[in-house]
Design a protein around this motif. Sequence first.
Motif, short mmCIF file in Angstrom:
data_model
loop_
_atom_site.label_atom_id
_atom_site.label_comp_id
_atom_site.label_asym_id
_atom_site.label_seq_id
_atom_site.Cartn_x
_atom_site.Cartn_y
_atom_site.Cartn_z
N GLU B 125 0.88 -1.32 -0.05
CA GLU B 125 -0.03 0.09 0.13
C GLU B 125 0.27 1.49 -0.08
OE1 GLU B 125 -3.49 0.38 1.99
OE2 GLU B 125 -4.66 -2.13 1.64
N LEU B 126 2.36 1.41 0.60
CA LEU B 126 3.05 1.75 0.52
C LEU B 126 3.70 1.95 -0.58
CD1 LEU B 126 4.16 2.05 4.49
CD2 LEU B 126 2.37 3.64 3.50
N SER B 127 3.87 1.15 -1.44
CA SER B 127 4.44 1.45 -2.37
C SER B 127 5.83 0.90 -2.61
CB SER B 127 4.06 2.57 -3.52
OG SER B 127 2.58 3.32 -4.27
N VAL B 128 5.92 0.53 -1.71
CA VAL B 128 7.67 0.07 -1.19
C VAL B 128 7.17 -1.28 -1.85
CG1 VAL B 128 9.25 -0.79 0.54
CG2 VAL B 128 7.44 1.28 1.59
N LEU B 137 16.25 -10.21 6.74
CA LEU B 137 16.84 -9.90 8.22
C LEU B 137 17.62 -8.07 7.59
CD1 LEU B 137 19.73 -12.17 9.63
CD2 LEU B 137 16.98 -11.76 9.95
N VAL B 138 16.41 -7.56 9.18
CA VAL B 138 16.35 -5.97 9.03
C VAL B 138 17.92 -6.10 8.41
CG1 VAL B 138 16.66 -3.49 9.43
CG2 VAL B 138 14.73 -4.89 9.77
N ALA B 139 19.35 -5.96 8.44
CA ALA B 139 20.41 -6.31 8.81
C ALA B 139 20.46 -5.16 7.16
CB ALA B 139 21.17 -6.65 9.53
N GLY B 143 19.64 1.79 3.77
CA GLY B 143 18.80 3.18 4.86
C GLY B 143 18.06 3.34 3.72
N GLY B 144 17.37 3.89 3.04
CA GLY B 144 16.03 4.14 2.58
C GLY B 144 14.78 2.68 2.49
N GLN B 145 15.68 1.48 2.68
CA GLN B 145 14.11 0.53 3.20
C GLN B 145 14.48 0.53 4.38
OE1 GLN B 145 16.97 -2.68 1.23
NE2 GLN B 145 15.50 -2.43 -0.70
N ARG B 146 15.31 0.79 5.34
CA ARG B 146 14.94 0.63 6.66
C ARG B 146 13.28 1.46 6.93
NH1 ARG B 146 19.08 -1.74 9.51
NH2 ARG B 146 18.79 -0.34 11.37
N GLN B 147 13.76 2.59 6.09
CA GLN B 147 13.82 3.53 6.87
C GLN B 147 11.61 3.68 5.81
OE1 GLN B 147 12.50 7.23 8.34
NE2 GLN B 147 15.00 7.19 7.56
N THR B 176 17.32 8.90 -0.88
CA THR B 176 16.46 9.79 -0.11
C THR B 176 15.09 9.77 -1.29
OG1 THR B 176 18.22 11.39 0.18
CG2 THR B 176 16.18 12.68 -0.09
N ALA B 177 14.79 10.30 -2.17
CA ALA B 177 13.84 10.01 -3.61
C ALA B 177 12.87 9.26 -3.02
CB ALA B 177 14.13 10.07 -5.10
N GLN B 178 13.25 7.98 -2.67
CA GLN B 178 12.59 6.57 -2.41
C GLN B 178 11.60 7.61 -0.82
OE1 GLN B 178 14.50 3.50 -1.92
NE2 GLN B 178 13.41 2.12 -0.72
N VAL B 179 12.64 7.42 -0.56
CA VAL B 179 11.76 8.19 1.32
C VAL B 179 10.62 9.35 1.15
CG1 VAL B 179 12.27 9.31 3.55
CG2 VAL B 179 13.59 6.68 2.68
#
Lengths: 425, 246
Positions: B125-128, B137-139, B143-147, B176-179
Amino acid sequence: MSIEAPGPPRPLAAPSEPELETLVFDETLSTYLRQTLQKIRGGQTGVLPLLVGLGIVVIVFQLKASLFLSNQNLANLLTQASFIIVLGFAEVWVLLLGEIDLSVGYNAGIAGALMALMSSAPYNLPWFVAILIGLAASAIIGMLIGAFVILLRLPSFIVSLAFYLALYGVLLKIVALDNYNGSITLSSSKLIGLVQANLPTTAGLIVVIAAVVGASILTVLRDRRRRASGSEVVPFAITAAKVLGLAAAGALLLFVCNANRGVFGIVEGITYAVPIFMGILVLWSFLLARTRFGRNIYAIGGNAEAARRAGVSLGWNRLWAFTLAGLTAGAGGVLYTSANGGATGNIDTNLVLYAVASAVIGGVSLFGGRGKMFHALLGGLFIATIYNGILLIGYDAAVQSIVIGVVLLAGVSVEALSRRRQARS
Amino acid sequence: MLLSLRGVSKSFGAVHALQDVDLDVLAGKVTALVGDNGAGKSTLVKTVAGTWQPTSGEIFWKDQRTSIRTPRDADALGIATVYQDLALCDNLDIVQNMFLGHERLRFRLLDENAMERAARGTLAELSVTTVRSVRQLVASLSGGQRQSVAVARAVMRDAQLVIMDEPTAALGVSQTAQVLALIRTLADRGIGVLLISHNLNDVFSVADRIAVLYLGRLVHSGDVAGYTPQRVVEIITTGTLATAAT
């Protein structure tokens, strides 16, 4: 990297099965194997180095001492391994939090000594009551260690070192009570039989088959449920391989233990210690993997601040983990005392530290949040193999200690190197 | 009006971190909160998030007067804060992180299938769409994906106001564009976003409204269309506009 233009506004209702082509997990076997190989190259080796190491030492020991792979020795090894493994299980609880408990060995000794004391005159309590008293004492000791660490924010290393020293003294005091002269011999045949007696061969056959079949059915059902639900799954061939591996391990256990290994009479069957530690393994793995409590333990070990912000109670979860560590150590003490036919103050000083070593060699991270109970099983088997094999070849305890020290160092070095490699990739 | 602050002040002893702040955050709009270091941005965020209590002033949530005493109160209202350090557990996967502390249970056991479905639904829904697997794993995330995971966690818990503290500070251009796209998506879904940022490029590309803090006072606020980056820089550094506003 795809950046989609924002869609038309619509309310955030319950997810209505959105389309997710990009998220579907590629699940063919060849892809899976390729990815696994990539992971191994990237440093995520898992238990592979340990299994390779175990294979090597088994071959070396067998070449040096032909008795090593005899049924008798392997059954003996399994008994020796049982309490190292169980102490390893105890250590996993605290290691997952990023803490350490050096005292599990002597905590185990306390449980064993109390059990021996309570089952003997003048108390003469029934065997299971004696066990429960021992376990309760160890659980309370674990809880106390946890309380010091949590409430006073002391490093668990120091707290458990203090308990290590103090518990050793308490152990010596217990075995000197009531005119015991430094040792309390077990009189209950039930207590001695926990490790020293064997399951009747037919019963052993039934138990192993039931366990393997039961576990296989559960594994396959779970796999099918996940597929039906659209969850990400490993290729079915991998699930099948796991089931086959389990069956092979069960068959090997029966082959080794159900054959007659007696020299002067018939000795056959699986020692009761095996179903006991397997039971603990299943129970604790279940708690860790399937309950909210288990998830909290991993979260706290991974990032305590994140867990706290997410509403996880740090204090209670940690206290329970320390308590379960104590309880598990107590179970190890029950097995150790049973194997020795009684309690003394002369626990092998190395043995009390093998708990930490077995969990770490098995692959549980010292920094918290990573590892499974199963790792302590592998690590414990590895240490017991070396422990047993070195003596069998004819070297003494000095060499034994040096070799296990080197193995531990090698184990953590491999972990550190693979971690660095992982960080780079 | 989703959230309104009226005359909010916060003092630490003799230091007045916030003085008489009036701020409105609207549902479905991105409100950017800008200001120099020490202007009081973090204090303001922590006051709304329940970490600190205002010394004086009133907070209104959906036009009802309310008090936010603890982070749990903020959570109950539907205010979620995504902090700079993101507060994710590296050793857990995306699903586990999104449900941390609020796992779904079935017969008192973790209902992994339901959680995985819901997590995937929210991310979609958030288009991620850049994460390969929700079980990684989040590791292993960028950075954008973690955000994105941190924001999805807030959204999944029915947050109506998402506060983002410097979400792009550590990110590269495409991340940044992704976020920023994610922030826009949030607002288009009717969620109020309070964006704290140093980066005026980001602010002007994504915000609807802008509010400028200067030494603890909210000196300017209004529609972003009424400002230019140059004017905002001037307000941030001097607290006023030397040139007469037109």
